[in-house]
Write an enzyme that holds these catalytic residues in place. Structure first.
Site, PDB file in Angstrom:
ATOM      1  N   HIS A  18       0.788  -0.988  -0.291  1.00  0.00           N
ATOM      2  CA  HIS A  18       0.012   0.216  -0.431  1.00  0.00           C
ATOM      3  C   HIS A  18       0.499   1.261  -0.227  1.00  0.00           C
ATOM      4  O   HIS A  18       0.702   2.224  -0.975  1.00  0.00           O
ATOM      5  CB  HIS A  18      -1.187  -0.236   1.754  1.00  0.00           C
ATOM      6  CG  HIS A  18      -2.166  -0.750   1.428  1.00  0.00           C
ATOM      7  ND1 HIS A  18      -2.021  -1.747   2.869  1.00  0.00           N
ATOM      8  CD2 HIS A  18      -2.842  -1.504   0.457  1.00  0.00           C
ATOM      9  CE1 HIS A  18      -2.763  -2.604   2.403  1.00  0.00           C
ATOM     10  NE2 HIS A  18      -2.953  -2.373   1.282  1.00  0.00           N
ATOM     11  N   LYS A  42     -14.575  -9.428   5.134  1.00  0.00           N
ATOM     12  CA  LYS A  42     -12.527  -9.622   5.797  1.00  0.00           C
ATOM     13  C   LYS A  42     -12.772  -9.680   7.474  1.00  0.00           C
ATOM     14  O   LYS A  42     -13.718  -8.886   7.801  1.00  0.00           O
ATOM     15  CB  LYS A  42     -11.802  -8.962   5.717  1.00  0.00           C
ATOM     16  CG  LYS A  42     -11.404  -8.880   3.704  1.00  0.00           C
ATOM     17  CD  LYS A  42     -10.219  -8.136   3.590  1.00  0.00           C
ATOM     18  CE  LYS A  42     -10.323  -8.011   2.044  1.00  0.00           C
ATOM     19  NZ  LYS A  42      -9.023  -7.548   1.438  1.00  0.00           N
ATOM     20  N   ARG A  91      -2.371  -7.056  -7.822  1.00  0.00           N
ATOM     21  CA  ARG A  91      -0.565  -7.579  -7.833  1.00  0.00           C
ATOM     22  C   ARG A  91      -1.150  -8.886  -9.038  1.00  0.00           C
ATOM     23  O   ARG A  91      -0.427  -8.925  -9.470  1.00  0.00           O
ATOM     24  CB  ARG A  91      -1.188  -8.377  -6.848  1.00  0.00           C
ATOM     25  CG  ARG A  91      -0.404  -7.360  -5.600  1.00  0.00           C
ATOM     26  CD  ARG A  91      -0.752  -7.196  -3.996  1.00  0.00           C
ATOM     27  NE  ARG A  91      -2.920  -7.452  -4.312  1.00  0.00           N
ATOM     28  CZ  ARG A  91      -3.465  -7.673  -3.208  1.00  0.00           C
ATOM     29  NH1 ARG A  91      -3.060  -7.977  -2.003  1.00  0.00           N
ATOM     30  NH2 ARG A  91      -4.693  -7.862  -3.253  1.00  0.00           N
ATOM     31  N   SER A 129      -2.771  -8.187   3.000  1.00  0.00           N
ATOM     32  CA  SER A 129      -3.136  -7.628   4.283  1.00  0.00           C
ATOM     33  C   SER A 129      -3.411  -8.851   5.343  1.00  0.00           C
ATOM     34  O   SER A 129      -3.314  -8.824   6.335  1.00  0.00           O
ATOM     35  CB  SER A 129      -3.993  -6.532   4.467  1.00  0.00           C
ATOM     36  OG  SER A 129      -3.862  -5.560   4.287  1.00  0.00           O
TER      37      SER A 129
HETATM   38  P1  ADP Z   1     -10.576  -4.479   0.504  1.00  0.00           P
HETATM   39  O1  ADP Z   1     -10.426  -4.549   0.751  1.00  0.00           O
HETATM   40  O2  ADP Z   1     -10.661  -3.077  -0.726  1.00  0.00           O
HETATM   41  O3  ADP Z   1      -9.376  -5.237  -1.320  1.00  0.00           O
HETATM   42  P2  ADP Z   1      -7.047  -3.820   0.485  1.00  0.00           P
HETATM   43  O4  ADP Z   1      -6.442  -2.640   1.708  1.00  0.00           O
HETATM   44  O5  ADP Z   1      -7.159  -5.262   0.732  1.00  0.00           O
HETATM   45  O6  ADP Z   1      -8.580  -3.062   1.199  1.00  0.00           O
HETATM   46  O7  ADP Z   1      -6.550  -3.121  -0.162  1.00  0.00           O
HETATM   47  C1  ADP Z   1      -6.204  -1.572  -0.846  1.00  0.00           C
HETATM   48  C2  ADP Z   1      -5.991  -1.659  -2.268  1.00  0.00           C
HETATM   49  O8  ADP Z   1      -4.772  -2.011  -1.863  1.00  0.00           O
HETATM   50  C3  ADP Z   1      -6.985  -2.647  -3.427  1.00  0.00           C
HETATM   51  O9  ADP Z   1      -6.836  -2.088  -4.982  1.00  0.00           O
HETATM   52  C4  ADP Z   1      -5.459  -3.709  -3.531  1.00  0.00           C
HETATM   53  O10 ADP Z   1      -5.647  -4.405  -4.619  1.00  0.00           O
HETATM   54  C5  ADP Z   1      -4.560  -2.352  -3.654  1.00  0.00           C
HETATM   55  N1  ADP Z   1      -2.867  -3.776  -2.749  1.00  0.00           N
HETATM   56  C6  ADP Z   1      -2.969  -3.866  -1.563  1.00  0.00           C
HETATM   57  N2  ADP Z   1      -2.163  -4.918  -0.825  1.00  0.00           N
HETATM   58  C7  ADP Z   1      -0.818  -4.581  -2.079  1.00  0.00           C
HETATM   59  C8  ADP Z   1       0.101  -4.994  -2.830  1.00  0.00           C
HETATM   60  N3  ADP Z   1       1.542  -5.598  -1.775  1.00  0.00           N
HETATM   61  N4  ADP Z   1       0.987  -4.101  -3.317  1.00  0.00           N
HETATM   62  C9  ADP Z   1       0.467  -3.424  -3.887  1.00  0.00           C
HETATM   63  N5  ADP Z   1      -1.335  -2.448  -4.325  1.00  0.00           N
HETATM   64  C10 ADP Z   1      -2.201  -3.564  -3.083  1.00  0.00           C
END
Ligand code: ADP
Length: 155
Positions: A18, A42, A91, A129
């Protein structure tokens, strides 16, 4: 006109993946609002307040970044803060399929919104996450996966 992007997510917790997306996007936008929401699908680990405070530590020296809590429809939130862009990270092809549908539906609800996707850097592809939550829950060391400035005490 100011270019404002909303980066919505659950960020439970915020990871180096992120952080990298936000840092790269801060060259493209005047302001990025990191909008921390609850994702009912989640299994939450940190409270919204804890997540927001972690992210604040990371960007305390970057005046372009704002961190807020949000609920409801992302496009409605974007309208309320005057944002014309939604920022998301990609990703894998699975991410793409999931994000494609959401972005297209958001666009059909609010034509003035554009979703901007940044492809993750190679080494962040496996970081998500939910894996970080699992490691943390089992008392493992998550320091490699979260931003350097983020202080999460060991479980
Ligand atoms: P959500 O519950 O909306 O999926 P996340 O916190 O899991 O929330 O992810 C928020 C954003 O960050 C999403 O667009 C996700 O694809 C992106 N994201 C999560 N992990 C990574 C990573 N390792 N590299 C790039 N983008 C990421």
């Amino acid at each position: 006109m100011e270019k404002i992007a909303v980066f919505p997510g659950s960020f439970d917790p915020f990871t180096v993946g992120h952080e990298s997306i936000v840092n790269r996007a801060s060259k493209l936008f005047d302001k990025i609002i990191i909008a921390v929401g609850l994702n009912p699908k989640k299994d939450a680990l940190f409270t919204l307040e804890e997540r927001k405070n972690f992210i604040k530590q990371v960007f305390e020296d970057n005046p372009k970044i704002e961190i807020v809590h949000f609920e409801g429809l992302t496009v409605e939130f974007c309208k309320s803060v005057g944002a014309s862009y939604i920022l998301r990270g990609l990703r894998t092809s699975a991410d793409f399929e999931f994000e494609r549908a959401i972005a297209q539906v958001n666009k059909s609800m609010y034509n003035d919104i554009e979703t901007v996707f940044l492809l993750t850097i190679t080494e962040h592809t496996p970081i998500n996450s939910s894996i970080v939550r699992d490691i943390y829950r089992h008392g493992g060391d998550i320091s490699k996966f979260v931003p350097l400035k983020m202080k999460i005490s060991k479980k």
